[in-house]
Motif scaffolding. Structure first.
Motif, PDB file in Angstrom:
ATOM      1  N   ASN A 111      -5.948 -11.866 -49.346  1.00  0.00           N
ATOM      2  CA  ASN A 111      -6.686 -10.367 -49.054  1.00  0.00           C
ATOM      3  C   ASN A 111      -7.622 -10.179 -49.929  1.00  0.00           C
ATOM      4  O   ASN A 111      -8.190  -9.187 -50.273  1.00  0.00           O
ATOM      5  N   LEU A 112      -8.097 -11.232 -50.691  1.00  0.00           N
ATOM      6  CA  LEU A 112      -9.465 -11.247 -51.732  1.00  0.00           C
ATOM      7  C   LEU A 112     -10.064 -12.621 -51.471  1.00  0.00           C
ATOM      8  O   LEU A 112      -9.585 -13.680 -51.269  1.00  0.00           O
ATOM      9  N   ALA A 113     -11.323 -12.350 -51.187  1.00  0.00           N
ATOM     10  CA  ALA A 113     -12.082 -13.415 -50.559  1.00  0.00           C
ATOM     11  C   ALA A 113     -12.425 -14.598 -51.871  1.00  0.00           C
ATOM     12  O   ALA A 113     -12.595 -14.135 -52.945  1.00  0.00           O
ATOM     13  N   VAL A 114     -12.345 -15.783 -51.656  1.00  0.00           N
ATOM     14  CA  VAL A 114     -12.479 -17.041 -52.539  1.00  0.00           C
ATOM     15  C   VAL A 114     -13.874 -17.617 -52.284  1.00  0.00           C
ATOM     16  O   VAL A 114     -14.534 -17.933 -53.182  1.00  0.00           O
ATOM     17  N   ASP A 115     -13.729 -17.828 -50.845  1.00  0.00           N
ATOM     18  CA  ASP A 115     -15.189 -18.428 -50.478  1.00  0.00           C
ATOM     19  C   ASP A 115     -15.908 -17.553 -49.597  1.00  0.00           C
ATOM     20  O   ASP A 115     -15.752 -17.126 -48.551  1.00  0.00           O
ATOM     21  N   TYR A 116     -17.095 -16.875 -50.293  1.00  0.00           N
ATOM     22  CA  TYR A 116     -18.033 -16.147 -49.477  1.00  0.00           C
ATOM     23  C   TYR A 116     -16.864 -14.812 -49.358  1.00  0.00           C
ATOM     24  O   TYR A 116     -16.521 -14.372 -50.179  1.00  0.00           O
ATOM     25  N   ASP A 117     -16.912 -14.355 -48.091  1.00  0.00           N
ATOM     26  CA  ASP A 117     -16.217 -13.292 -47.856  1.00  0.00           C
ATOM     27  C   ASP A 117     -15.004 -13.588 -46.837  1.00  0.00           C
ATOM     28  O   ASP A 117     -14.375 -12.830 -46.157  1.00  0.00           O
ATOM     29  N   SER A 118     -14.352 -14.974 -46.839  1.00  0.00           N
ATOM     30  CA  SER A 118     -13.387 -15.511 -46.152  1.00  0.00           C
ATOM     31  C   SER A 118     -12.221 -14.810 -46.579  1.00  0.00           C
ATOM     32  O   SER A 118     -11.682 -14.555 -47.829  1.00  0.00           O
ATOM     33  N   LEU A 119     -11.277 -14.361 -45.698  1.00  0.00           N
ATOM     34  CA  LEU A 119      -9.823 -13.416 -45.760  1.00  0.00           C
ATOM     35  C   LEU A 119      -8.769 -14.353 -45.042  1.00  0.00           C
ATOM     36  O   LEU A 119      -9.292 -14.922 -43.814  1.00  0.00           O
ATOM     37  N   GLY A 120      -7.688 -13.896 -45.310  1.00  0.00           N
ATOM     38  CA  GLY A 120      -6.485 -14.157 -44.333  1.00  0.00           C
ATOM     39  C   GLY A 120      -5.868 -15.488 -44.165  1.00  0.00           C
ATOM     40  O   GLY A 120      -6.612 -16.388 -44.880  1.00  0.00           O
ATOM     41  N   LEU A 121      -5.046 -15.688 -43.187  1.00  0.00           N
ATOM     42  CA  LEU A 121      -4.545 -17.021 -43.037  1.00  0.00           C
ATOM     43  C   LEU A 121      -5.854 -17.993 -42.610  1.00  0.00           C
ATOM     44  O   LEU A 121      -5.402 -19.137 -42.711  1.00  0.00           O
ATOM     45  N   TYR A 122      -6.486 -17.499 -41.742  1.00  0.00           N
ATOM     46  CA  TYR A 122      -7.379 -18.834 -41.121  1.00  0.00           C
ATOM     47  C   TYR A 122      -8.796 -18.440 -41.930  1.00  0.00           C
ATOM     48  O   TYR A 122      -9.724 -19.088 -41.669  1.00  0.00           O
ATOM     49  N   GLN A 123      -8.863 -17.852 -42.910  1.00  0.00           N
ATOM     50  CA  GLN A 123     -10.104 -17.661 -44.002  1.00  0.00           C
ATOM     51  C   GLN A 123     -11.304 -17.344 -42.929  1.00  0.00           C
ATOM     52  O   GLN A 123     -12.418 -17.841 -42.875  1.00  0.00           O
ATOM     53  N   GLN A 124     -10.976 -16.129 -42.066  1.00  0.00           N
ATOM     54  CA  GLN A 124     -12.252 -15.598 -41.328  1.00  0.00           C
ATOM     55  C   GLN A 124     -13.105 -14.895 -42.004  1.00  0.00           C
ATOM     56  O   GLN A 124     -12.624 -14.229 -43.137  1.00  0.00           O
ATOM     57  N   ARG A 125     -14.316 -14.656 -41.563  1.00  0.00           N
ATOM     58  CA  ARG A 125     -15.276 -13.960 -42.424  1.00  0.00           C
ATOM     59  C   ARG A 125     -15.612 -12.544 -41.678  1.00  0.00           C
ATOM     60  O   ARG A 125     -16.208 -12.778 -40.400  1.00  0.00           O
ATOM     61  N   PRO A 126     -15.528 -11.288 -42.218  1.00  0.00           N
ATOM     62  CA  PRO A 126     -16.039 -10.410 -41.603  1.00  0.00           C
ATOM     63  C   PRO A 126     -17.609 -10.329 -41.284  1.00  0.00           C
ATOM     64  O   PRO A 126     -18.058 -10.048 -40.076  1.00  0.00           O
ATOM     65  N   SER A 127     -18.338 -11.039 -42.092  1.00  0.00           N
ATOM     66  CA  SER A 127     -19.762 -11.105 -41.874  1.00  0.00           C
ATOM     67  C   SER A 127     -20.086 -12.181 -40.563  1.00  0.00           C
ATOM     68  O   SER A 127     -21.079 -12.086 -40.228  1.00  0.00           O
ATOM     69  N   ALA A 128     -18.970 -12.856 -40.152  1.00  0.00           N
ATOM     70  CA  ALA A 128     -19.272 -13.953 -39.118  1.00  0.00           C
ATOM     71  C   ALA A 128     -18.598 -13.160 -37.849  1.00  0.00           C
ATOM     72  O   ALA A 128     -18.755 -13.777 -36.778  1.00  0.00           O
ATOM     73  N   GLY A 129     -18.232 -11.912 -38.098  1.00  0.00           N
ATOM     74  CA  GLY A 129     -17.772 -11.261 -36.634  1.00  0.00           C
ATOM     75  C   GLY A 129     -16.339 -11.504 -36.375  1.00  0.00           C
ATOM     76  O   GLY A 129     -15.985 -11.302 -35.058  1.00  0.00           O
ATOM     77  N   TRP A 130     -15.341 -11.925 -37.237  1.00  0.00           N
ATOM     78  CA  TRP A 130     -13.940 -11.983 -36.942  1.00  0.00           C
ATOM     79  C   TRP A 130     -13.269 -10.764 -36.965  1.00  0.00           C
ATOM     80  O   TRP A 130     -12.162 -10.714 -36.711  1.00  0.00           O
TER      81      TRP A 130
END
Length: 196
Positions: A111-130
């Protein structure tokens, strides 16, 4: 002339340094950082059954999780499998989703981004529309988003026959497409243990 040549060299070196930095950031899996906070994957938390299944699975896994899957990871995998079942999809969909979570976040709900704004189990990005950050760290939402992408990329159940790694890559669009297939057997082992 000398000044122009120096400026060109400095610019080229700076560009190369940025490129290498980006490549290193993209190549480092999210779980490489050991102190990243995670969100629970289940409202009941990690159960005794999760811990017991982790001990049972640990020696059976051969790739990234060989010898060290824990109860938290099993609780997250269980959430993925339950959502796949809820959607009415078969166990192969769970295997594909789990292979993806193994690669992307080592089956951790970060629940804290490591790579850009990737989060969660799948490392989905809010900025990419997930979804929003809170949606992406909800295993049901993030699994649904992944499955929606899978079904869209492989209409008419084409995902059922395509290699696990190919399906995961088509949804995730990773810079490192070869990583998913390597985890397919372990993902199948985990999904089989949780499916029944």
């Amino acid at each position: 002339m000398l000044k122009t040549a120096r400026a060109a060299i400095v610019t080229a070196l700076a560009t190369a340094a940025v490129f290498v930095g980006i490549q290193l950031a993209q190549s480092a899996p999210a779980h490489a950082a050991t102190n990243i906070p995670t969100a629970p994957c289940s409202v009941s938390g990690v159960t005794d059954a999760d811990n017991a299944l982790a001990q049972e699975l640990s020696p059976k896994l051969k790739a990234k999780l060989s010898g060290h899957i824990d109860g938290y990871q099993v609780s997250c995998a269980r959430s993925v499998v339950e959502q796949v079942k809820h959607r009415g999809l078969d166990q192969r969909a769970a295997t594909i989703a789990l292979a993806t979570t193994i690669v992307e976040g080592n089956i951790h709900n970060y629940n804290l981004a490591v790579d850009y704004d990737s989060l969660g189990l799948y490392q989905q990005r809010p900025s990419a529309g997930w979804g929003t950050a809170s949606q992406i760290t909800d295993p049901a939402h993030s699994t649904d988003a992944f499955l929606d992408g899978m079904i869209k990329a492989y209409p008419h159940d084409g995902w059922k026959n395509a290699p696990v790694g190919d399906v995961a890559q088509k949804v995730q669009i990773s810079a490192f497409p070869g990583r998913y297939q390597v985890q397919a057997d372990d993902a199948a082992t985990i999904s089989a243990a949780l499916w029944g």
